[in-house]
Design an enzyme around this catalytic site. Structure first.
Site, PDB file in Angstrom:
ATOM      1  N   GLY A  45      43.162  45.716  47.574  1.00  0.00           N
ATOM      2  CA  GLY A  45      44.151  44.689  47.872  1.00  0.00           C
ATOM      3  C   GLY A  45      43.749  43.402  47.184  1.00  0.00           C
ATOM      4  N   GLN A  50      43.351  34.525  45.187  1.00  0.00           N
ATOM      5  CA  GLN A  50      42.197  35.126  44.513  1.00  0.00           C
ATOM      6  C   GLN A  50      42.332  35.127  42.992  1.00  0.00           C
ATOM      7  OE1 GLN A  50      42.273  38.800  47.228  1.00  0.00           O
ATOM      8  NE2 GLN A  50      40.096  38.559  46.787  1.00  0.00           N
ATOM      9  N   CYS A  91      34.965  41.963  49.760  1.00  0.00           N
ATOM     10  CA  CYS A  91      36.018  41.132  49.182  1.00  0.00           C
ATOM     11  C   CYS A  91      35.719  40.882  47.704  1.00  0.00           C
ATOM     12  CB  CYS A  91      36.082  39.809  49.940  1.00  0.00           C
ATOM     13  SG  CYS A  91      37.372  38.709  49.351  1.00  0.00           S
ATOM     14  N   LEU A  92      36.738  41.044  46.868  1.00  0.00           N
ATOM     15  CA  LEU A  92      36.559  40.832  45.428  1.00  0.00           C
ATOM     16  C   LEU A  92      36.151  39.393  45.120  1.00  0.00           C
ATOM     17  CD1 LEU A  92      39.653  42.817  44.115  1.00  0.00           C
ATOM     18  CD2 LEU A  92      37.264  43.464  43.824  1.00  0.00           C
ATOM     19  N   HIS A 133      43.413  41.697  56.138  1.00  0.00           N
ATOM     20  CA  HIS A 133      42.457  40.975  55.283  1.00  0.00           C
ATOM     21  C   HIS A 133      43.209  40.096  54.267  1.00  0.00           C
ATOM     22  CE1 HIS A 133      38.537  40.915  52.878  1.00  0.00           C
ATOM     23  NE2 HIS A 133      39.418  40.510  51.980  1.00  0.00           N
ATOM     24  N   GLU A 134      44.273  40.662  53.675  1.00  0.00           N
ATOM     25  CA  GLU A 134      45.028  39.905  52.659  1.00  0.00           C
ATOM     26  C   GLU A 134      45.809  38.746  53.285  1.00  0.00           C
ATOM     27  OE1 GLU A 134      44.017  40.472  49.836  1.00  0.00           O
ATOM     28  OE2 GLU A 134      43.202  42.460  50.226  1.00  0.00           O
ATOM     29  N   HIS A 137      43.682  35.881  53.717  1.00  0.00           N
ATOM     30  CA  HIS A 137      43.525  35.122  52.469  1.00  0.00           C
ATOM     31  C   HIS A 137      44.662  34.108  52.306  1.00  0.00           C
ATOM     32  CE1 HIS A 137      40.143  36.620  50.156  1.00  0.00           C
ATOM     33  NE2 HIS A 137      40.499  37.887  50.325  1.00  0.00           N
TER      34      HIS A 137
HETATM   35 CO    CO Z   1      39.322  39.527  50.109  1.00  0.00          CO
END
Ligand code: CO
Length: 162
Positions: A45, A50, A91-92, A133-134, A137
């Site tokens: 995701g 991000q 997380c990226l 999670h998204e 963000h």
């Molecule tokens: Co993340």
């Protein structure tokens, strides 16, 4: 187009995003590029902040579960189960950190899709987990503020990066 993924401590990651007002060509392109970027990064995701855009849009990429990637525009969780479950997340935008986070097991989400239609749907399992999670963000919340216990990265946790 593969986009650059922003990492901590960039302040954009802790800002609340602005709602998408108009779904036009730039939004189609953004969604396309985010799916490509997420795939290349082995993520499941990705949220717009991000990649440096503070707008309320995220993509979910669970192709390894046989699910086509999809876009959520202005998503909102309208119902959550009382039951919460613990799951490992990564997380990226926060390389190298993994940890157990407790979140509602099931959710109902309302969001607009790329054709401009508003839909509500139920999600559970990993889908519910990634969406939560998204959406965090999009509200400027990072999963590290919710970690109950740090975990060691295992080779397969690469797929859990969101
Ligand atoms: Co993340």
């Amino acid at each position: 187009m593969n986009l650059k993924i922003i990492t901590v401590p960039d302040p954009i990651l802790t800002q609340k995003t602005d709602a998408v007002k108009k779904i036009d060509r730039s939004i189609f392109k953004l969604a396309d590029d985010m799916i490509e970027t997420c795939r290349k990064a082995n993520g499941i995701g990705l949220a717009a902040p991000q990649i440096g855009k503070s707008v309320r849009l995220c993509i979910i990429n669970l192709e390894h579960l046989g699910l086509a990637p999809f876009v959520l525009i202005n998503p909102k969780i309208i119902k959550k189960s009382w039951k919460k479950i613990e799951m490992e997340e990564g997380c990226l935008s926060i390389p190298g950190i993994f940890g157990i986070v407790k979140r509602p097991e099931k959710i109902t989400v309302k969001a607009i899709n790329l054709t401009g239609e508003e839909n509500s749907f139920d999600a559970d399992g990993l889908v519910a987990r990634v969406i939560q999670h998204e959406i965090d963000h999009l509200d400027g919340i990072l999963f590290t503020s919710k970690i109950l216990k740090r975990t060691d990265p295992k080779p397969d946790t690469k797929e859990l990066r969101e």
